[in-house]
Design a protein around this motif. Structure first.
Motif, mmCIF file in Angstrom:
data_model
loop_
_atom_site.group_PDB
_atom_site.id
_atom_site.type_symbol
_atom_site.label_atom_id
_atom_site.label_comp_id
_atom_site.label_asym_id
_atom_site.label_seq_id
_atom_site.Cartn_x
_atom_site.Cartn_y
_atom_site.Cartn_z
ATOM 1 N N GLU A 17 0.824 -1.214 0.000
ATOM 2 C CA GLU A 17 0.000 0.000 0.000
ATOM 3 C C GLU A 17 0.857 1.263 0.000
ATOM 4 O OE1 GLU A 17 -2.574 -0.325 3.345
ATOM 5 O OE2 GLU A 17 -3.496 -2.171 2.632
ATOM 6 N N SER A 18 2.064 1.177 0.576
ATOM 7 C CA SER A 18 2.962 2.347 0.617
ATOM 8 C C SER A 18 3.299 2.847 -0.785
ATOM 9 C CB SER A 18 4.253 1.980 1.341
ATOM 10 O OG SER A 18 4.912 0.899 0.696
ATOM 11 N N PHE A 19 3.317 1.925 -1.745
ATOM 12 C CA PHE A 19 3.642 2.286 -3.130
ATOM 13 C C PHE A 19 2.646 3.301 -3.685
ATOM 14 C CE2 PHE A 19 2.951 1.549 -7.687
ATOM 15 C CZ PHE A 19 4.237 1.663 -8.192
ATOM 16 N N TYR A 20 1.418 3.259 -3.172
ATOM 17 C CA TYR A 20 0.347 4.082 -3.748
ATOM 18 C C TYR A 20 0.098 5.385 -2.984
ATOM 19 C CZ TYR A 20 -0.530 -0.322 -6.120
ATOM 20 O OH TYR A 20 -0.378 -1.459 -6.867
ATOM 21 N N ARG A 33 0.011 8.396 -5.136
ATOM 22 C CA ARG A 33 -1.076 8.197 -6.102
ATOM 23 C C ARG A 33 -2.440 8.379 -5.434
ATOM 24 N NH1 ARG A 33 3.253 5.216 -7.574
ATOM 25 N NH2 ARG A 33 3.764 5.125 -9.800
ATOM 26 N N MET A 34 -2.521 8.088 -4.143
ATOM 27 C CA MET A 34 -3.764 8.327 -3.410
ATOM 28 C C MET A 34 -4.073 9.823 -3.380
ATOM 29 S SD MET A 34 -3.854 5.806 -0.116
ATOM 30 C CE MET A 34 -2.720 4.448 -0.033
ATOM 31 N N GLU A 35 -3.055 10.623 -3.154
ATOM 32 C CA GLU A 35 -3.250 12.077 -3.132
ATOM 33 C C GLU A 35 -3.784 12.560 -4.473
ATOM 34 O OE1 GLU A 35 0.551 13.626 -2.065
ATOM 35 O OE2 GLU A 35 0.603 12.588 -0.115
ATOM 36 N N ASP A 36 -3.230 12.014 -5.555
ATOM 37 C CA ASP A 36 -3.683 12.401 -6.901
ATOM 38 C C ASP A 36 -5.139 12.000 -7.129
ATOM 39 O OD1 ASP A 36 -1.190 13.415 -7.436
ATOM 40 O OD2 ASP A 36 -0.469 11.603 -8.449
ATOM 41 N N THR A 96 -9.352 4.298 -0.467
ATOM 42 C CA THR A 96 -8.506 5.233 -1.203
ATOM 43 C C THR A 96 -7.379 4.476 -1.897
ATOM 44 O OG1 THR A 96 -8.758 6.543 0.830
ATOM 45 C CG2 THR A 96 -7.554 7.557 -0.985
ATOM 46 N N SER A 97 -6.763 3.575 -1.140
ATOM 47 C CA SER A 97 -5.662 2.780 -1.686
ATOM 48 C C SER A 97 -6.106 1.967 -2.889
ATOM 49 C CB SER A 97 -5.118 1.851 -0.592
ATOM 50 O OG SER A 97 -4.187 0.941 -1.114
ATOM 51 N N ASP A 98 -7.264 1.331 -2.783
ATOM 52 C CA ASP A 98 -7.740 0.494 -3.889
ATOM 53 C C ASP A 98 -8.123 1.317 -5.112
ATOM 54 O OD1 ASP A 98 -7.289 -1.945 -2.737
ATOM 55 O OD2 ASP A 98 -9.298 -2.171 -1.914
ATOM 56 N N LYS A 101 -6.428 2.478 -10.627
ATOM 57 C CA LYS A 101 -6.020 3.503 -11.605
ATOM 58 C C LYS A 101 -4.608 3.213 -12.107
ATOM 59 C CE LYS A 101 -5.611 8.529 -12.247
ATOM 60 N NZ LYS A 101 -4.192 8.612 -12.626
ATOM 61 N N HIS A 102 -3.713 2.881 -11.191
ATOM 62 C CA HIS A 102 -2.337 2.590 -11.578
ATOM 63 C C HIS A 102 -2.267 1.396 -12.518
ATOM 64 C CE1 HIS A 102 1.578 0.489 -10.985
ATOM 65 N NE2 HIS A 102 2.032 1.710 -11.153
#
Length: 620
Positions: A296-299, A302-305, A347-349, A354-355
């Motif tokens: 989850e740290s990877f995202y 991307r969560m902020e975006d 949010t993470s999912d 999206k990624h």
């Protein structure tokens, strides 16, 4: 037996990608119809080819009929049967036999078919060409088991997904085994597969872990902490968090510093993650599962975006301080931002999907989780669609759900003390039980130590995997070592042993694989006995079985097929002598044609086992 009726699918999937993925949709029909019948790269998807022919025939016979999709089935009176005339007759208000006759007249010639016959009120019986079947079986011996023709896609399979600082337990077993097997199938079919491990490696729990780490190992930033049991370490930190208010305050402060990427706290987090991953990798290595860690740290960025995009698009609504997202088809909204401003799994999912679609350019996403998460994923896909991230016409998404593992008391599988069963303990017990079973059968007296170890490992891990995969994944199943190690019935123990017996036939006759291949190069196999034909037909069903599994991602179909092949081979072996001996036990005749059929059977079974992630052995 493993017949292949076409089932209505409940998952949403794009009509323009389905052809690449399934055997009963038009593009796959075209692939099956235009592929060479017996080249070295692809096997012929017999059912797909026939359905293509009959769909075209129906369209030619009745151009006014729309949404034509011929559906064939295995027949007792021939190889396959087309029954579409019955339904069409009702629609057209015509005599079904007349409709069947008209369809039959419009079927284009095919090298697969030797005879078409109208039967009863309008059934069309289809008999396959003997020359075609002989060549296809011969091709297995010459070229190995090859996949049916498929359009390659970028496939992302999300499975296993344990949490950092916690041990893998029996709850991770099904996701790991099912996800690995789906990945193996996709790879065999020629797709570009990314196997992802969505690790729980971020969140408030890391505050208490880092705070505890600071107390236990103050020099952790310069010297790796000697933590041998991360599970105990986690329990210690959780106990302090629950009972010590001062510690709890420090834990929350540590979370803030971690999220601010303070170097020492990032170092502590990395150390904890690495210790966990090393333990996970030991389990994956034993199960021979390859997977890429992406937590989850990877995202985080991307969560902020994603939040900015959803906020800017007016898709978030205030709800008691939270920011939630509704969408058509989502019974429960996603919580995108918590009341304290933090992010959630939702949010993470959203960032994750999206990624995978935008950055990984995936054509097909597969999520392998327990059925309890069905509602969450339903909301996730609906919200992703509303946000413009997911377009069902461009991307296929499957949520592969499964039931829970039960103990023999039919309650959730636990240890005697009521704790969750650790996966490593389960694998250890499997090895112990496997060894006991093989010694009970005195296999240790006929196998070398190296052969015995290979057999023990193959049976232990193979039985655990097969017991899971042979059940309909949507249902719970009872975990029983006694049942799965039974050398009778539809178990890995029985099927692995059956395979070694098939392999021993040529070995007993002192005929090498090279000699069998040389014989196959001279001329196609001869199939004279009815049991030889029955076995050949069973072997040629594999491409159809694999294509069907791409439609519903239910792997028990492959297990049923594997058991069927074994049963049909037994019929063949009981009725057709491969090696003939005189009364003194001396070999007087070797039937190389039948040894070719044995070789083809063994190769098909080995490929099935490989897709299921199960090792095979030459001797047991």
């Amino acid at each position: 037996m493993c017949d292949l009726p076409r089932k209505k699918l409940c998952t949403e999937r794009p009509p323009n990608l389905l052809p690449s993925l399934s055997g009963s949709i038009e593009r796959q029909r075209e692939n099956a119809g235009t592929a060479s019948f017996g080249n070295s790269k692809n096997s012929c998807n017999v059912l797909g080819h026939l359905e293509n022919l009959f769909t075209s025939a129906i369209k030619s016979a009745y151009p006014s009929v729309t949404n034509v999709l011929a559906q064939l089935q295995v027949s007792k009176h021939a190889d396959y049967q087309c029954n579409d005339a019955m339904a069409l007759a009702k629609t057209l208000k015509k005599n079904p036999r007349e409709v069947g006759d008209n369809i039959l007249k419009n079927v284009a010639p095919s090298p697969l078919i030797s005879k078409l016959e109208l039967s009863g009120p309008g059934f069309i019986n289809i008999t396959l060409s003997q020359n075609f079947m002989k060549q296809q079986v011969t091709n297995i011996v010459l070229n190995g088991v090859t996949p049916p023709p498929t359009t390659p896609l970028r496939v992302v399979v999300d499975f296993s997904s344990p949490n950092i600082a916690k041990e893998m337990h029996v709850g991770h077993l099904r996701s790991t085994i099912i996800g690995d097997s789906i990945s193996r199938l996709m790879e065999f079919l020629g797709h570009d597969v990314l196997r992802l491990n969505h690790l729980g490696d971020w969140g408030t729990q890391f505050g208490m872990l880092i705070a505890h780490l600071e107390d236990r190992f103050p020099d952790f930033a310069s010297k790796p902490p000697p933590i041998s049991d991360l599970q105990t370490f986690y329990k210690e930190s959780k106990k302090r968090f629950d009972e010590d208010e001062e510690f709890k305050k420090r834990a929350y402060q540590a979370v803030v510093k971690l999220q601010a990427h303070e170097p020492v706290h990032i170092k502590g987090w990395q150390e904890i993650c690495e210790i966990s991953k090393r333990e996970f990798s030991k389990v994956y290595e034993r199960l021979q599962v390859k997977i890429v860690d992406r937590g989850e740290s990877f995202y985080q960025s991307r969560m902020e975006d994603v939040v900015k995009i959803l906020n800017g698009g007016g898709m978030l609504e205030e709800d008691e301080g939270r920011k939630v997202m509704f969408a058509e088809g989502a019974d429960i909204p996603l919580t995108i931002v918590k009341s304290d401003g933090g992010f959630t799994y939702d949010t993470s999912d959203m960032a994750c999907i999206k990624h995978r679609i935008v950055e990984e350019k995936a054509d097909w996403l597969v999520y392998v989780t327990d059925a309890g998460q069905a509602q969450h994923f339903k909301s996730l896909f609906a919200c992703a669609k509303r946000a413009g991230i997911y377009d069902a016409k461009k991307t296929r998404i499957d949520h592969v759900t499964f039931g829970v593992v039960l103990g023999e008391d039919r309650k959730k599988f636990k240890t005697r003390s009521g704790d969750t069963v650790r996966l490593v303990d389960l694998l250890d017990e499997g090895l112990q039980r496997s060894e006991e079973k093989l010694r009970e059968k005195e296999r240790d007296k006929v196998l070398t130590p190296e052969e015995f170890t290979k057999a023990k490992n193959a049976v232990a891990y193979g039985c655990i995997k097969y017991a899971d995969l042979s059940h309909d994944r949507s249902r719970d199943y009872v975990f029983s070592f006694d049942r799965m190690l039974d050398f009778r019935g539809n178990t890995a123990a029985y099927l692995l042993y059956a395979l070694t017996r098939i392999r021993s036939i040529a070995r007993t006759a002192c005929v090498s694989r090279e000699e069998i291949v040389t014989e196959a190069q001279k001329q196609p196999i001869e199939l004279e006995h009815e049991k030889e034909w029955k076995l050949a037909r069973a072997l040629l069903k594999l491409p159809d079985v694999l294509v069907k599994i791409t439609e519903d991602l239910c792997l028990h179909t492959l297990c049923e097929y594997l058991f069927e092949v074994s049963a049909v081979f037994t019929e063949f072996y009981d009725n057709c002598y491969c090696v003939e001996k005189n009364s003194e036990g001396k070999i007087v005749k070797i039937n190389l044609n039948r040894l070719m059929l044995c070789e083809a059977t063994a190769m098909v079974m080995e490929k099935c086992f490989a897709i299921l992630g199960i090792d095979t052995v030459e001797k047991m």
